[in-house]
Design a protein around this motif. Sequence first.
Motif, PDB file in Angstrom:
ATOM      1  N   ASN A 198       3.688 -23.497 -26.081  1.00 22.32           N
ATOM      2  CA  ASN A 198       5.147 -23.441 -26.132  1.00 22.32           C
ATOM      3  C   ASN A 198       5.735 -22.427 -25.153  1.00 22.32           C
ATOM      4  O   ASN A 198       6.938 -22.443 -24.886  1.00 22.32           O
ATOM      5  CB  ASN A 198       5.619 -23.104 -27.546  1.00 22.32           C
ATOM      6  N   SER A 221      -2.093 -18.067 -31.426  1.00 25.53           N
ATOM      7  CA  SER A 221      -2.202 -19.492 -31.726  1.00 25.53           C
ATOM      8  C   SER A 221      -2.043 -20.324 -30.455  1.00 25.53           C
ATOM      9  O   SER A 221      -1.337 -19.947 -29.512  1.00 25.53           O
ATOM     10  CB  SER A 221      -1.136 -19.903 -32.745  1.00 25.53           C
ATOM     11  N   GLU A 222      -2.713 -21.453 -30.452  1.00 24.62           N
ATOM     12  CA  GLU A 222      -2.596 -22.383 -29.323  1.00 24.62           C
ATOM     13  C   GLU A 222      -1.142 -22.835 -29.167  1.00 24.62           C
ATOM     14  O   GLU A 222      -0.655 -23.034 -28.050  1.00 24.62           O
ATOM     15  CB  GLU A 222      -3.507 -23.581 -29.550  1.00 24.62           C
ATOM     16  N   LYS A 223      -0.451 -22.951 -30.277  1.00 24.41           N
ATOM     17  CA  LYS A 223       0.957 -23.351 -30.255  1.00 24.41           C
ATOM     18  C   LYS A 223       1.792 -22.348 -29.469  1.00 24.41           C
ATOM     19  O   LYS A 223       2.667 -22.733 -28.665  1.00 24.41           O
ATOM     20  CB  LYS A 223       1.466 -23.462 -31.684  1.00 24.41           C
ATOM     21  N   THR A 224       1.541 -21.052 -29.679  1.00 25.96           N
ATOM     22  CA  THR A 224       2.271 -20.015 -28.949  1.00 25.96           C
ATOM     23  C   THR A 224       2.043 -20.150 -27.448  1.00 25.96           C
ATOM     24  O   THR A 224       2.986 -20.055 -26.648  1.00 25.96           O
ATOM     25  CB  THR A 224       1.828 -18.614 -29.419  1.00 25.96           C
ATOM     26  N   ASP A 251       8.465 -19.528 -33.817  1.00 23.17           N
ATOM     27  CA  ASP A 251       8.130 -20.497 -32.770  1.00 23.17           C
ATOM     28  C   ASP A 251       8.856 -20.234 -31.458  1.00 23.17           C
ATOM     29  O   ASP A 251       8.497 -20.810 -30.425  1.00 23.17           O
ATOM     30  CB  ASP A 251       8.459 -21.916 -33.240  1.00 23.17           C
TER      31      ASP A 251
END
Length: 398
Positions: A385, A379-382, A36
């Motif tokens: 963030n 990923s959308e998270k990457t 993350d």
Amino acid sequence: MPISAYIKETMSNKSAGVIRKMFEEGLKLKAQYGEDNVFDFSLGNPDLDPPEKVTDALKKCAADESKNIHGYMPNAGYKFCRDAMAKKTSLEQGVEISGDCVVMAVGAAGALNAVFKAVLNPGDNVIVPSPFFTEYRHYVKNYQGELIEVPAAADCSIDTEAIKNSLNEKTAAVLINSPNNPTGRVYSQANIEQLCKVLEEHGNKCGRKPYLILDEPYRAIVYDGTKVPAAFPLYDSSVVVTSFAKNISIPGERIGYVCVNPACPDKDDFVSAVIFCTRVLGFVNAPALFQRVVAESYDAPCDYSLYKKRRDELMEILDEAGIKHLVPEGAFYMWCKAPDCFNNDDMAFCDYLKKYMILGAPGSSFGGKGWFRLAYCVSEKTILNSRKAFIQAMNDLK
């Protein structure tokens, strides 16, 4: 016994294999700092799962216990698969195509190598608009050819006048990639028409008509109603080289094909040469299992809206951070300008971004000095963030 001097020199070059090096460095950083906390935009490795029709076809084909199901087939591939790829390309190009125009290949990379082996004499050249996929240099060099890098227009479209001025009697082919890796540009209908006219005029003048090679693994991944033009109706000596790595997310399965325009004057010789080169290069044939899979599922419905969503999210972050970029029309790459304070040194800027756990690919390796590429098939998270890291990296330059 020493290895080849050329290979040693190429491997030692800082820009050689830089994308893969970044990807491998990203794996190490993730292991050290946690997934993350690392924002890896280095590799065009699609993270969408294959469509259900593809996985269903795989299960069905893998369960088939027919005799010799995993044996050799003709070097060109199974007839039923070649026929299916001809049908697919007919729909894309708007002309009737039969299976004898198709040779199955070990991915688009294997297809390009077989084509270059088939058409290049020592000293011949291949012209490509720059920036371009970095491996093209190696593919052409493999067969004693020269890659002539012709800068694109300011908007990254094809500069047809510059292409015209670069053509000569040694030009075996012009290679274009649309949607383009690394820029995301889709060449317009007018742009393709102009290019085909230039090639036709050159062929008539010098007696050697260059092939127009269309590298199209991203053809289906387009945004905002953009269409990828067909070249077969415009230029008879045109060839599609493609794969299923990106559109149905199976890059590791290495399945693609070559399809020559049925109107090509030397179609039969071309196909025979590519078949022969598939064999002597050691590929022998495309993977048997995945020939069956794609023959059944090449038309699987795919939803690329997630790529568009991620594109828009990344553009918003880059705009907030103050990083200039193009607006991609297709594929899943963002082409970004290194800040002026780096004086066009994209390598140095990518090294700088690593301090903030951001991994991108230097533009110099693509023939685009002063730029860098971000692959947003992550990923959308990457993406979300990474906002703080991008903003902090740019603020620290002030």
